[in-house]
Design an enzyme around this catalytic site. Structure first.
Site, short mmCIF file in Angstrom:
data_model
loop_
_atom_site.label_atom_id
_atom_site.label_comp_id
_atom_site.label_asym_id
_atom_site.label_seq_id
_atom_site.Cartn_x
_atom_site.Cartn_y
_atom_site.Cartn_z
N LYS A 18 0.83 -1.22 0.00
CA LYS A 18 0.00 0.00 0.00
C LYS A 18 0.86 1.26 0.00
CE LYS A 18 -3.86 -2.42 2.02
NZ LYS A 18 -4.46 -3.02 3.21
N GLN B 79 -5.31 -1.99 9.29
CA GLN B 79 -5.05 -3.29 8.66
C GLN B 79 -5.64 -4.41 9.52
OE1 GLN B 79 -3.60 -3.88 5.58
NE2 GLN B 79 -4.17 -6.00 5.97
N ASP C 133 -11.48 2.38 3.14
CA ASP C 133 -11.69 0.94 2.93
C ASP C 133 -13.16 0.64 2.65
OD1 ASP C 133 -9.70 -0.95 2.81
OD2 ASP C 133 -9.41 -1.10 4.98
#
Length: 283
Positions: free
Chosen positions: A53, A97, A120
């Protein structure tokens, strides 16, 4: 490359070059898109995803910072950090995460992220807005599946589409996005009887079940389109998807590979959402 194969690499490269230009334009307006990534513990897969990322952000000119905590962090300490980032106007995207250690409630952590920074697309507000067709941050992997189908020129209107898997991260949201494109959607899962009866009638199959080679060529009809979301390792330690690629390739008209498929679009959509958030904040 076989023209049956939908290349995630090609499409992700194209999207990233568009994002890079967009970021350059925003920089000229004094807007500097920034993503903050929180990682808890030392899970090797998570560390690898996070590195990817940051690499993507660097390629596109997006600022990214890595906030690493030991596995022993308390839920309250994590909530405090998210609150700090929610109130930091220089941060446009916040990503936690997953998975998190067992003593931390994932739902509570995700929903403490300000919805306008939830790149997200996992907060209940973004999920709710997606379900009613309102503007939102669509979750990155389901949106990546739609991008791959668009890239392959597959129009979902009126098509019979089967989703294998009902997770909150892929199965349910990808079914919603397909429904919004006027597909007739069937969701199959571990309790579904005779899955192959459903898949054999499908024009499009999206498989996200977490089992290597679960979908085989004899389960699909001639000319079907297969989108493989799975990331597994086979007995030889080789990366593979939830579809048995070789047998499905013989029957399908289009198929996404693993690696080099949907995963790259998941990453590209994270960048897209971060830039969208920066533009919203700049308005």
């Amino acid at each position: 490359m076989d023209n049956k194969i939908i290349s995630g690499k090609e499409l992700a490269t194209k999207i990233k070059s568009e994002i890079k230009l967009e970021v350059e334009k925003l920089n000229l307006e004094g807007i500097f898109p920034k993503l903050s990534v929180i990682i808890v513990g030392e899970n090797p897969a998570s560390l690898s995803y996070v590195r990817g990322k940051h690499k993507d952000c660097a390629e596109c000119g997006i600022i990214s910072d890595n906030i690493a905590f030991p596995e022993t962090i308390t839920q309250d300490e994590l909530l405090e950090e998210i609150n700090r980032l929610n109130n930091d106007n220089s941060v446009h995207g916040i990503l936690v995460q997953l998975p998190l250690p067992n003593h931390i409630d994932e739902y509570e952590i995700i929903n403490s992220i300000a919805p306008e920074k939830d790149v997200d697309g996992f907060t209940a507000i973004n999920v709710g807005n997606m379900n009613i067709g309102k503007d939102c941050f669509a979750p990155c992997t389901p949106q990546g599946c739609m991008d791959m189908l668009d890239y392959a020129g597959v129009d979902l209107a009126g098509k019979d589409l089967v989703v294998i898997g009902r997770s909150n991260i892929v199965g349910k949201p990808v079914a919603t996005l397909a429904l919004q494109r006027s597909a007739t959607v069937t969701i199959c899962h571990s309790k579904t009887k005779n899955i192959s009866e459903k898949t054999k009638n499908a024009d499009v199959i999206i498989v996200a079940v977490g089992k290597a080679g679960f979908l085989t060529g004899d389960m699909i009809k001639e000319g079907a389109v297969v989108v493989d979301v799975g990331i597994n390792r086979n007995d030889n330690g080789k990366l593979c998807g939830d579809a048995d690629f070789d047998s499905c390739l013989k029957v399908a008209s289009k198929i996404t590979p693993v690696p080099g498929g949907v995963g790259l679009l998941t990453r590209a959509n994270l960048l897209k959402n971060t830039v969208k958030s920066a533009k919203n904040a700049g308005k």
